[in-house]
Design an enzyme around this catalytic site. Sequence first.
Site, PDB file in Angstrom:
ATOM      1  N   GLY A  58       0.826  -1.212   0.000  1.00  0.00           N
ATOM      2  CA  GLY A  58       0.000   0.000   0.000  1.00  0.00           C
ATOM      3  C   GLY A  58       0.855   1.255   0.000  1.00  0.00           C
ATOM      4  O   GLY A  58       0.597   2.219   0.716  1.00  0.00           O
ATOM      5  N   THR A  87       1.292   3.443  -2.409  1.00  0.00           N
ATOM      6  CA  THR A  87       0.934   4.490  -3.379  1.00  0.00           C
ATOM      7  C   THR A  87       0.220   5.677  -2.739  1.00  0.00           C
ATOM      8  O   THR A  87      -0.110   6.638  -3.444  1.00  0.00           O
ATOM      9  CB  THR A  87       0.006   3.910  -4.464  1.00  0.00           C
ATOM     10  N   ASN A 115       0.793  -2.679   5.395  1.00  0.00           N
ATOM     11  CA  ASN A 115       0.017  -1.438   5.535  1.00  0.00           C
ATOM     12  C   ASN A 115      -1.232  -1.427   4.652  1.00  0.00           C
ATOM     13  O   ASN A 115      -2.216  -0.784   4.997  1.00  0.00           O
ATOM     14  CB  ASN A 115       0.954  -0.271   5.179  1.00  0.00           C
ATOM     15  N   SER A 126      -5.020  -0.408  14.062  1.00  0.00           N
ATOM     16  CA  SER A 126      -5.780   0.843  14.219  1.00  0.00           C
ATOM     17  C   SER A 126      -6.344   0.918  15.627  1.00  0.00           C
ATOM     18  O   SER A 126      -6.590  -0.107  16.273  1.00  0.00           O
ATOM     19  CB  SER A 126      -6.941   0.879  13.225  1.00  0.00           C
ATOM     20  N   TYR A 148     -15.051  -3.145   9.865  1.00  0.00           N
ATOM     21  CA  TYR A 148     -13.695  -2.568   9.802  1.00  0.00           C
ATOM     22  C   TYR A 148     -12.998  -2.744  11.153  1.00  0.00           C
ATOM     23  O   TYR A 148     -11.833  -3.172  11.203  1.00  0.00           O
ATOM     24  CB  TYR A 148     -13.747  -1.090   9.411  1.00  0.00           C
ATOM     25  N   LYS A 153      -9.449  -4.876  12.220  1.00  0.00           N
ATOM     26  CA  LYS A 153      -8.281  -4.342  12.927  1.00  0.00           C
ATOM     27  C   LYS A 153      -8.077  -5.032  14.274  1.00  0.00           C
ATOM     28  O   LYS A 153      -6.944  -5.137  14.761  1.00  0.00           O
ATOM     29  CB  LYS A 153      -8.407  -2.818  13.068  1.00  0.00           C
ATOM     30  N   LEU A 202      -7.099   9.012  13.885  1.00  0.00           N
ATOM     31  CA  LEU A 202      -7.416   9.765  12.658  1.00  0.00           C
ATOM     32  C   LEU A 202      -6.159  10.236  11.940  1.00  0.00           C
ATOM     33  O   LEU A 202      -5.412  11.064  12.464  1.00  0.00           O
ATOM     34  CB  LEU A 202      -8.191  11.029  13.015  1.00  0.00           C
ATOM     35  N   THR A 219      -5.528  10.981   5.096  1.00  0.00           N
ATOM     36  CA  THR A 219      -4.968  10.333   3.898  1.00  0.00           C
ATOM     37  C   THR A 219      -6.124  10.194   2.916  1.00  0.00           C
ATOM     38  O   THR A 219      -7.136  10.871   3.043  1.00  0.00           O
ATOM     39  CB  THR A 219      -4.437   8.924   4.250  1.00  0.00           C
TER      40      THR A 219
HETATM   41  P1  NDP Z   1      -4.942   5.272   1.762  1.00  0.00           P
HETATM   42  O1  NDP Z   1      -6.261   4.991   1.115  1.00  0.00           O
HETATM   43  O2  NDP Z   1      -4.350   6.618   1.601  1.00  0.00           O
HETATM   44  O3  NDP Z   1      -3.885   4.169   1.291  1.00  0.00           O
HETATM   45  C1  NDP Z   1      -4.228   2.812   1.218  1.00  0.00           C
HETATM   46  C2  NDP Z   1      -3.146   2.056   0.463  1.00  0.00           C
HETATM   47  O4  NDP Z   1      -3.496   0.665   0.444  1.00  0.00           O
HETATM   48  C3  NDP Z   1      -3.002   2.514  -0.969  1.00  0.00           C
HETATM   49  O5  NDP Z   1      -1.644   2.605  -1.279  1.00  0.00           O
HETATM   50  C4  NDP Z   1      -3.661   1.401  -1.778  1.00  0.00           C
HETATM   51  O6  NDP Z   1      -2.976   1.282  -3.026  1.00  0.00           O
HETATM   52  C5  NDP Z   1      -3.386   0.175  -0.891  1.00  0.00           C
HETATM   53  N1  NDP Z   1      -4.352  -0.897  -1.087  1.00  0.00           N
HETATM   54  C6  NDP Z   1      -5.673  -0.883  -0.803  1.00  0.00           C
HETATM   55  N2  NDP Z   1      -6.238  -2.040  -1.171  1.00  0.00           N
HETATM   56  C7  NDP Z   1      -5.241  -2.795  -1.705  1.00  0.00           C
HETATM   57  C8  NDP Z   1      -5.184  -4.091  -2.279  1.00  0.00           C
HETATM   58  N3  NDP Z   1      -6.289  -4.859  -2.376  1.00  0.00           N
HETATM   59  N4  NDP Z   1      -4.006  -4.570  -2.722  1.00  0.00           N
HETATM   60  C9  NDP Z   1      -2.899  -3.799  -2.627  1.00  0.00           C
HETATM   61  N5  NDP Z   1      -2.874  -2.572  -2.094  1.00  0.00           N
HETATM   62  C10 NDP Z   1      -4.044  -2.076  -1.644  1.00  0.00           C
HETATM   63  O7  NDP Z   1      -5.181   4.946   3.299  1.00  0.00           O
HETATM   64  P2  NDP Z   1      -4.193   4.976   4.564  1.00  0.00           P
HETATM   65  O8  NDP Z   1      -2.823   5.306   4.186  1.00  0.00           O
HETATM   66  O9  NDP Z   1      -4.853   5.784   5.583  1.00  0.00           O
HETATM   67  O10 NDP Z   1      -4.302   3.453   5.018  1.00  0.00           O
HETATM   68  C11 NDP Z   1      -3.190   2.609   5.195  1.00  0.00           C
HETATM   69  C12 NDP Z   1      -3.471   1.666   6.348  1.00  0.00           C
HETATM   70  O11 NDP Z   1      -3.626   2.421   7.534  1.00  0.00           O
HETATM   71  C13 NDP Z   1      -4.754   0.839   6.208  1.00  0.00           C
HETATM   72  O12 NDP Z   1      -4.489  -0.479   6.658  1.00  0.00           O
HETATM   73  C14 NDP Z   1      -5.726   1.544   7.154  1.00  0.00           C
HETATM   74  O13 NDP Z   1      -6.707   0.666   7.645  1.00  0.00           O
HETATM   75  C15 NDP Z   1      -4.764   1.980   8.242  1.00  0.00           C
HETATM   76  N6  NDP Z   1      -5.217   3.044   9.106  1.00  0.00           N
HETATM   77  C16 NDP Z   1      -5.580   4.261   8.581  1.00  0.00           C
HETATM   78  C17 NDP Z   1      -5.991   5.273   9.430  1.00  0.00           C
HETATM   79  C18 NDP Z   1      -6.454   6.604   8.920  1.00  0.00           C
HETATM   80  O14 NDP Z   1      -7.135   7.338   9.679  1.00  0.00           O
HETATM   81  N7  NDP Z   1      -6.136   6.999   7.707  1.00  0.00           N
HETATM   82  C19 NDP Z   1      -5.993   5.066  10.877  1.00  0.00           C
HETATM   83  C20 NDP Z   1      -5.628   3.759  11.307  1.00  0.00           C
HETATM   84  C21 NDP Z   1      -5.233   2.809  10.443  1.00  0.00           C
HETATM   85  P3  NDP Z   1      -3.636   0.958  -4.432  1.00  0.00           P
HETATM   86  O15 NDP Z   1      -5.001   1.576  -4.450  1.00  0.00           O
HETATM   87  O16 NDP Z   1      -2.678   1.553  -5.410  1.00  0.00           O
HETATM   88  O17 NDP Z   1      -3.664  -0.524  -4.488  1.00  0.00           O
HETATM   89  C1  8X3 Z   2      -8.751   4.303  10.822  1.00  0.00           C
HETATM   90  C2  8X3 Z   2      -9.124   5.298  11.856  1.00  0.00           C
HETATM   91  O1  8X3 Z   2     -10.933   6.032  13.454  1.00  0.00           O
HETATM   92  O2  8X3 Z   2     -11.577   5.730  11.142  1.00  0.00           O
HETATM   93  O3  8X3 Z   2      -8.485   3.059  11.333  1.00  0.00           O
HETATM   94  O4  8X3 Z   2     -11.137   3.847  12.525  1.00  0.00           O
HETATM   95  S1  8X3 Z   2     -10.768   5.200  12.259  1.00  0.00           S
END
Ligand code: NDP
Ligand code: 8X3
Length: 257
Positions: free
Chosen positions: A9, A11, A91, A144, A157, A161, A189, A192
């Site tokens: 992940g 990108t 990730n 998370s 979701y 987690k 939070l 992204t």
């Molecule tokens: P983004 O949507 O910005 O990034 C998600 C990344 O995951 C992208 O690079 C996407 O790449 C990749 N991805 C999603 N599905 C797939 C798949 N099936 N195969 C390969 N790659 C995949 O979100 P975040 O950076 O916020 O999320 C990253 C992680 O952090 C997640 O696990 C999320 O649950 C966790 N998280 C996020 C929080 C938040 O508040 N943002 C808080 C807590 C945890 P592409 O689409 O190119 O495949």
């Molecule tokens: C991502 C943060 O608060 O939306 O895990 O669950 S929250």
Amino acid sequence: MKKIALITGATSGIGEACARRFALGGYNLILTARRADKLAGLKAELEAVDAGGEPVRVRTLTFDVRDAQAAQAAIESLEPEWQTIDVLINNAGLALGLDKEYEGNPDDWATMIDTNIKGLLTMTRLIVPAMVKRNEGHVINVGSVAGDAAYAGGNVYCATKAAVKAITDGLRIDVAESAVRVTNLKPGLVETNFSNVRFHGDTERADNVYRGITPLTGADIADVAFYAASAPKHVQIAEVLILATHQANGSYIYREP
Ligand code: NDP
Ligand code: 8X3
């Protein structure tokens, strides 16, 4: 020789920020995700940085973590110089929807379970055996605060987690005889693309998630990941909960009026 970090992940968001932080910290990178163009852009950008020392090298692998065969083929395609992976950052993940459980979309549930749980397990199964064999390595799973307790509409979701927590704790037990370290990063939070994905492109609804609070950034989480990976060999950062200052837990956020 530089160490190698493999980031799923990469990108967007937290994964992309980890790529930048680990590149800055002297790692070569294997970056994975589904969007090849984004991976290529990040590779070109990171390899062009001239920080004075040995330049960063980036290898990209384009696959969907839900496709175990594609993941295996991608890892098996790595040239010998890319096969010693020091840090695996699991990730890739997402939330879809914020519906009541009894009104939720089963397809969205399947996507979350297949990505956040099974995809993480697939990568762990592919990468960790070599770490155990070498008696070194580090797995950083992105969990998370949502895994600590369910919040309204979080149901599936949050369950994924919570599963990441159990899977991370289980792995830590299973590798305890080795020097492999296992970390569960639990952000709150983070601004992204997460909420845009969760709300299927409804940007107004996504922006509202961060209303009245200064959220974390991907870079904030990447700093913690890098710290965990850089700690002395005898120190295992097992779990870290990282919240914005005005967030108390998964359910309670103070928002400036
Ligand atoms: P983004 O949507 O910005 O990034 C998600 C990344 O995951 C992208 O690079 C996407 O790449 C990749 N991805 C999603 N599905 C797939 C798949 N099936 N195969 C390969 N790659 C995949 O979100 P975040 O950076 O916020 O999320 C990253 C992680 O952090 C997640 O696990 C999320 O649950 C966790 N998280 C996020 C929080 C938040 O508040 N943002 C808080 C807590 C945890 P592409 O689409 O190119 O495949
Ligand atoms: C991502 C943060 O608060 O939306 O895990 O669950 S929250």
